[in-house]
Design a protein around this motif. Sequence first.
Motif, PDB file in Angstrom:
ATOM      1  N   SER A   1       0.849  -1.193   0.000  1.00 42.73           N
ATOM      2  CA  SER A   1       0.000   0.000   0.000  1.00 42.73           C
ATOM      3  C   SER A   1       0.883   1.241   0.000  1.00 42.73           C
ATOM      4  O   SER A   1       2.102   1.152   0.192  1.00 42.73           O
ATOM      5  N   GLU A   2       0.259   2.379  -0.183  1.00 42.39           N
ATOM      6  CA  GLU A   2       1.005   3.634  -0.188  1.00 42.39           C
ATOM      7  C   GLU A   2       1.744   3.832   1.133  1.00 42.39           C
ATOM      8  O   GLU A   2       1.247   3.487   2.203  1.00 42.39           O
ATOM      9  N   TYR A   3       2.954   4.379   1.045  1.00 46.36           N
ATOM     10  CA  TYR A   3       3.731   4.697   2.237  1.00 46.36           C
ATOM     11  C   TYR A   3       3.230   6.024   2.798  1.00 46.36           C
ATOM     12  O   TYR A   3       3.098   6.997   2.065  1.00 46.36           O
ATOM     13  N   ARG A   4       2.971   6.048   4.104  1.00 49.33           N
ATOM     14  CA  ARG A   4       2.487   7.264   4.765  1.00 49.33           C
ATOM     15  C   ARG A   4       3.581   7.828   5.656  1.00 49.33           C
ATOM     16  O   ARG A   4       4.250   7.072   6.374  1.00 49.33           O
ATOM     17  N   ALA A   5       3.727   9.136   5.636  1.00 46.54           N
ATOM     18  CA  ALA A   5       4.748   9.797   6.447  1.00 46.54           C
ATOM     19  C   ALA A   5       4.471   9.559   7.926  1.00 46.54           C
ATOM     20  O   ALA A   5       3.322   9.532   8.372  1.00 46.54           O
ATOM     21  N   ILE A   6       5.548   9.360   8.683  1.00 47.03           N
ATOM     22  CA  ILE A   6       5.464   9.206  10.133  1.00 47.03           C
ATOM     23  C   ILE A   6       5.859  10.534  10.750  1.00 47.03           C
ATOM     24  O   ILE A   6       6.956  11.038  10.510  1.00 47.03           O
ATOM     25  N   ASP A   7       4.959  11.096  11.529  1.00 49.26           N
ATOM     26  CA  ASP A   7       5.225  12.389  12.165  1.00 49.26           C
ATOM     27  C   ASP A   7       6.103  12.158  13.384  1.00 49.26           C
ATOM     28  O   ASP A   7       5.667  11.605  14.384  1.00 49.26           O
TER      29      ASP A   7
END
Length: 199
Positions: free
Chosen positions: A65-71
């Motif tokens: 799946s799409e990679y999501r930024a980690i805050d």
Amino acid sequence: MNNLLRTGLIAVSILISGLCHADPQEQSAQMPMAAYLLTGAPTFDMTIGQFREKYNASNPSLPLSEYRAIDNRSDKSNLTRAASKINENLYSSTALERGTGKIKTLQITWLPVQGPEQKTAYDKALAYMAAFVRYFEPMLNEEQSLNRVTTLLAEGKGQRYVAKNEGALRYVVADNGEKGITLAIEPLKLVLAPDNQTK
């Protein structure tokens, strides 16, 4: 983002941090700093979006799946971190060079499960890890890439950090027991030998 996914991404963020937030004295006592955090560490010549597109085209049965930024506001490493949830106990994560978005490290983490589902979950993790290996070493077939992964994991069993170089790649295994087992793939900076060493 739902709470379960957020919790999983936070766990992966901790696993991929490479101890960059630890006290320097504690760090040297525990294990070396992750190579991708060092100044001048190389990148793969691709962004995470380019990797995912090519990977998914080659591995339709093992999609990402799409990679999501980690805050992570406390991260001083000047890297952008992102993660992709594969299932409840399997994640891929990455650290990207700020500005270019190129990949510094690409990781896959298995969070162990107990009970009758363990073997199925572990086999799925091995399949994804082997697919990552084949992406970067396309000359390996499915059996050879699986053998590469099982050998690497065996060498890293019970170790907080084990690195092995293969050509232009560095494989890193971090075994944190119940907190997860991570296989990372990173580029090596190739250095040409001086003329007097090329005989």
